[in-house]
Design a protein around this motif. Structure first.
Motif, short mmCIF file in Angstrom:
data_model
loop_
_atom_site.label_atom_id
_atom_site.label_comp_id
_atom_site.label_asym_id
_atom_site.label_seq_id
_atom_site.Cartn_x
_atom_site.Cartn_y
_atom_site.Cartn_z
N LYS A 1 -8.05 -2.09 -20.04
CA LYS A 1 -6.77 -2.24 -20.70
C LYS A 1 -5.65 -2.50 -19.69
CE LYS A 1 -7.97 0.78 -24.60
NZ LYS A 1 -7.58 1.99 -25.38
N LEU A 2 -6.02 -2.72 -18.44
CA LEU A 2 -5.05 -2.91 -17.38
C LEU A 2 -4.18 -4.14 -17.65
CD1 LEU A 2 -4.21 -1.69 -14.63
CD2 LEU A 2 -5.73 -3.36 -13.56
N ARG A 3 -2.86 -3.94 -17.70
CA ARG A 3 -1.95 -5.04 -18.01
C ARG A 3 -0.92 -5.29 -16.91
NH1 ARG A 3 2.81 -2.87 -19.52
NH2 ARG A 3 2.85 -0.74 -20.28
N SER A 4 -0.72 -4.32 -16.00
CA SER A 4 0.29 -4.49 -14.97
C SER A 4 -0.19 -3.90 -13.65
CB SER A 4 1.61 -3.82 -15.39
OG SER A 4 2.58 -3.90 -14.36
N VAL A 5 -0.08 -4.70 -12.58
CA VAL A 5 -0.45 -4.24 -11.23
C VAL A 5 0.69 -4.56 -10.29
CG1 VAL A 5 -2.00 -4.54 -9.27
CG2 VAL A 5 -2.93 -4.50 -11.59
N GLU A 6 1.17 -3.55 -9.56
CA GLU A 6 2.19 -3.73 -8.54
C GLU A 6 1.70 -3.17 -7.22
OE1 GLU A 6 6.74 -2.41 -7.28
OE2 GLU A 6 5.99 -1.97 -9.31
N LEU A 7 1.71 -4.00 -6.18
CA LEU A 7 1.30 -3.58 -4.84
C LEU A 7 2.42 -3.91 -3.87
CD1 LEU A 7 -2.28 -5.18 -4.91
CD2 LEU A 7 -1.65 -2.87 -5.62
N CYS A 8 2.76 -2.96 -3.02
CA CYS A 8 3.86 -3.18 -2.07
C CYS A 8 3.61 -2.39 -0.79
CB CYS A 8 5.19 -2.77 -2.70
SG CYS A 8 6.62 -3.02 -1.61
N GLY A 9 3.79 -3.03 0.34
CA GLY A 9 3.68 -2.33 1.61
C GLY A 9 2.26 -1.91 1.96
N LEU A 10 1.26 -2.70 1.56
CA LEU A 10 -0.12 -2.41 1.95
C LEU A 10 -0.46 -3.29 3.15
CD1 LEU A 10 -1.83 -2.23 -1.57
CD2 LEU A 10 -0.54 -0.48 -0.33
N ILE B 1 3.10 -8.55 -6.19
CA ILE B 1 2.60 -8.21 -4.85
C ILE B 1 3.66 -8.54 -3.82
CG2 ILE B 1 0.81 -8.62 -3.13
CD1 ILE B 1 -1.09 -9.33 -5.34
N ARG B 2 4.09 -7.54 -3.08
CA ARG B 2 5.14 -7.71 -2.07
C ARG B 2 4.75 -7.00 -0.78
NH1 ARG B 2 9.24 -4.64 -3.89
NH2 ARG B 2 7.96 -3.75 -5.55
N GLN B 3 5.09 -7.62 0.34
CA GLN B 3 4.89 -7.02 1.66
C GLN B 3 3.45 -6.55 1.87
OE1 GLN B 3 8.89 -4.66 1.09
NE2 GLN B 3 8.30 -4.52 3.23
N CYS B 4 2.52 -7.41 1.58
CA CYS B 4 1.10 -7.11 1.77
C CYS B 4 0.47 -8.18 2.66
CB CYS B 4 0.37 -7.06 0.43
SG CYS B 4 0.86 -5.67 -0.62
N ASN B 5 -0.41 -7.76 3.54
CA ASN B 5 -1.04 -8.68 4.48
C ASN B 5 -2.35 -9.25 3.95
OD1 ASN B 5 1.01 -8.39 6.33
ND2 ASN B 5 -0.04 -6.86 7.57
N LEU B 6 -2.37 -9.61 2.69
CA LEU B 6 -3.56 -10.21 2.09
C LEU B 6 -3.84 -11.56 2.76
CD1 LEU B 6 -3.00 -9.50 -1.69
CD2 LEU B 6 -5.07 -8.92 -0.42
N PRO B 7 -5.05 -11.75 3.27
CA PRO B 7 -5.37 -13.03 3.91
C PRO B 7 -6.02 -14.00 2.93
CG PRO B 7 -7.10 -11.45 4.36
CD PRO B 7 -6.11 -10.75 3.47
N PRO C 1 2.53 -12.72 4.60
CA PRO C 1 2.53 -13.74 5.64
C PRO C 1 1.21 -14.46 5.84
CG PRO C 1 2.54 -11.54 6.60
CD PRO C 1 2.77 -11.36 5.14
N PHE C 2 0.09 -13.90 5.39
CA PHE C 2 -1.21 -14.51 5.62
C PHE C 2 -1.80 -15.14 4.36
CE2 PHE C 2 -1.08 -10.85 8.66
CZ PHE C 2 -0.82 -11.63 9.79
N LEU C 3 -1.10 -15.07 3.26
CA LEU C 3 -1.62 -15.62 2.01
C LEU C 3 -1.56 -17.15 2.06
CD1 LEU C 3 -2.72 -14.74 -0.78
CD2 LEU C 3 -0.40 -15.01 -1.65
N GLU C 4 -2.72 -17.81 1.83
CA GLU C 4 -2.80 -19.26 1.93
C GLU C 4 -2.88 -19.95 0.58
OE1 GLU C 4 -6.03 -20.22 4.48
OE2 GLU C 4 -5.30 -19.00 6.14
N ARG C 5 -3.48 -19.30 -0.39
CA ARG C 5 -3.63 -19.91 -1.71
C ARG C 5 -3.56 -18.84 -2.79
NH1 ARG C 5 -5.81 -25.13 -1.45
NH2 ARG C 5 -6.26 -25.00 -3.68
N ILE C 6 -3.17 -19.25 -3.98
CA ILE C 6 -3.20 -18.33 -5.12
C ILE C 6 -4.63 -18.23 -5.64
CG2 ILE C 6 -2.34 -17.89 -7.45
CD1 ILE C 6 0.20 -19.38 -6.69
N VAL C 7 -5.28 -19.37 -5.76
CA VAL C 7 -6.69 -19.42 -6.17
C VAL C 7 -7.46 -20.19 -5.11
CG1 VAL C 7 -8.32 -20.18 -7.95
CG2 VAL C 7 -6.03 -19.38 -8.60
N GLU C 8 -8.64 -19.70 -4.78
CA GLU C 8 -9.43 -20.35 -3.75
C GLU C 8 -9.74 -21.80 -4.13
OE1 GLU C 8 -13.18 -18.40 -3.38
OE2 GLU C 8 -13.83 -18.90 -5.41
N ALA C 9 -9.90 -22.64 -3.14
CA ALA C 9 -10.22 -24.05 -3.38
C ALA C 9 -11.62 -24.15 -3.98
CB ALA C 9 -10.15 -24.83 -2.07
#
Length: 354
Positions: free
Chosen positions: A169-178, A202-208, A232-240
């Motif tokens: 039933k998850l409808r909202s996810v917020e991630l910050c400073g991870l 998603i804010r301030q996260c080093n997701l590559p 800063p390391f996010l390259e795409r929203i969806v993988e190629a």
């Protein structure tokens, strides 16, 4: 009792390190009737489970726990409840709580079964996975997840084939400073987890690399809002890939301070027929136009540059929490409604932080 009057009479606000020494008459006449508890000064998450095991706080539906920045040595006992805990609880808010030896992922089946909102900030000794698969399986009614500034977290969701949730039933996810996060999922992601997701912030996260795999992206049929900021390391929203990705209900896409976004390719392989707003701020590699998303209506485009030097989040100074400022700093952020004197034990609004 109706409305705010009902909550005022069934809410308790405490400021002390333990509640185990409160007299029995107070528990019987006040605490055990409370539906909403605000506890400031709780040192460890395990303490609240112990109180429930002793037959207290059985009626809670909303629980806000504010820890302490004290690092003095404490008993590190391992303790697991023998029966389900907090079966009625709907909202759990935690700030600065020591979660060592709390064994959250080992709670008996039925624990936290009705939990709808989970918000954690600055909690420590939690582990590298925010929601291990065993815990996630015990939260079938979770609707809103918020995690901020948890330095240990490398994965938001854990994975075990035998514990894979069949529905969500998850409808909202917020991630910050991870800052250490590697991926949303540790292992293959159960697709059912994303079929009801509506809001992703998603804010301030080093997701590559890429935020979503193509398989997950195809399950985002209910997603209406995506906000990605300072990753800063996010390259795409969806993988190629070769699969056509359509986000049928996405209305707003906000992209800010993403220096690597689509740095390898300017091709946008996402179609958003319901798109209404596109916000782009300081994304130098992002050169796509509105028409690349194939919207079926007029889209408001806000593309601006702040003209300020980029400040990578991994170089920012850590946040200091002194004992003098801890309570003051978070009280206004966590509480909602009128202010309450936390040094007194009395009724009040135990709303959680946003």
């Amino acid at each position: 009792m109706e409305g705010s009057d009902r909550y005022a009479r069934k809410s308790i606000s405490l400021k002390l390190d333990t509640i185990s020494r409160l007299p029995d008459w107070f528990f019987n006449t006040v605490m055990n009737r409370a539906e909403r508890l605000w506890w400031e000064g709780c040192r460890r998450l395990i303490d609240i489970f112990v109180e429930f095991e002793h037959g207290r706080l059985q009626g809670l539906t909303h629980l806000s726990i504010i820890g302490t920045d004290s690092h003095e040595l404490m008993d590190t006992r391992t303790w697991v409840p023998k029966r389900p805990v907090f079966k009625k609880l709907e909202e759990l808010h935690m700030i600065g709580v020591d979660c060592q030896e709390s064994c959250v992922d080992e709670l008996p089946p039925g624990s936290l079964f009705n939990l709808k909102v989970l918000k954690v900030r600055y909690c420590y000794k939690w582990g590298n996975v925010l929601l291990p698969s065993t815990l996630l399986q015990r939260l079938p009614n979770l609707e809103e997840l918020c995690c901020r500034f948890m330095d240990e977290i490398e994965y938001v969701f854990g994975y075990e084939a035998l514990s894979e949730p069949k529905q969500s039933k998850l409808r909202s996810v917020e991630l910050c400073g991870l800052y250490r996060v590697r991926s949303i999922w540790d292992g293959p992601a159960p697709l059912a987890m994303f079929q009801t997701l509506q809001i992703l912030n998603i804010r301030q996260c080093n997701l590559p690399g890429s935020l979503f795999t193509s398989d997950i992206a195809q399950c985002l049929s209910q997603l209406t809002y995506i906000n990605l900021q300072n990753c800063p390391f996010l390259e795409r929203i969806v993988e190629a890939g070769n699969k056509k990705i359509i986000l049928p209900k996405l209305k707003r896409l906000s992209l800010a301070e993403l220096p690597m976004l689509y740095s390898e390719s300017a091709t946008i392989d996402i179609e958003c027929p319901s798109l209404e707003d596109l916000d782009v701020l300081d994304c130098p590699k992002f050169s796509a136009s509105i028409y690349d998303f194939k919207p079926e209506r007029e889209v408001q485009l806000n593309r601006v540059s702040s003209q300020k030097p980029h400040c990578p989040i991994w170089r920012r100074a850590p946040i200091e929490l002194s004992s003098d400022s801890f309570s003051t700093r978070f009280e206004s952020d966590v509480r909602s409604g009128s202010s309450i004197d936390l040094s007194l034990v009395r009724g009040g609004d135990c709303g959680g932080y946003v």
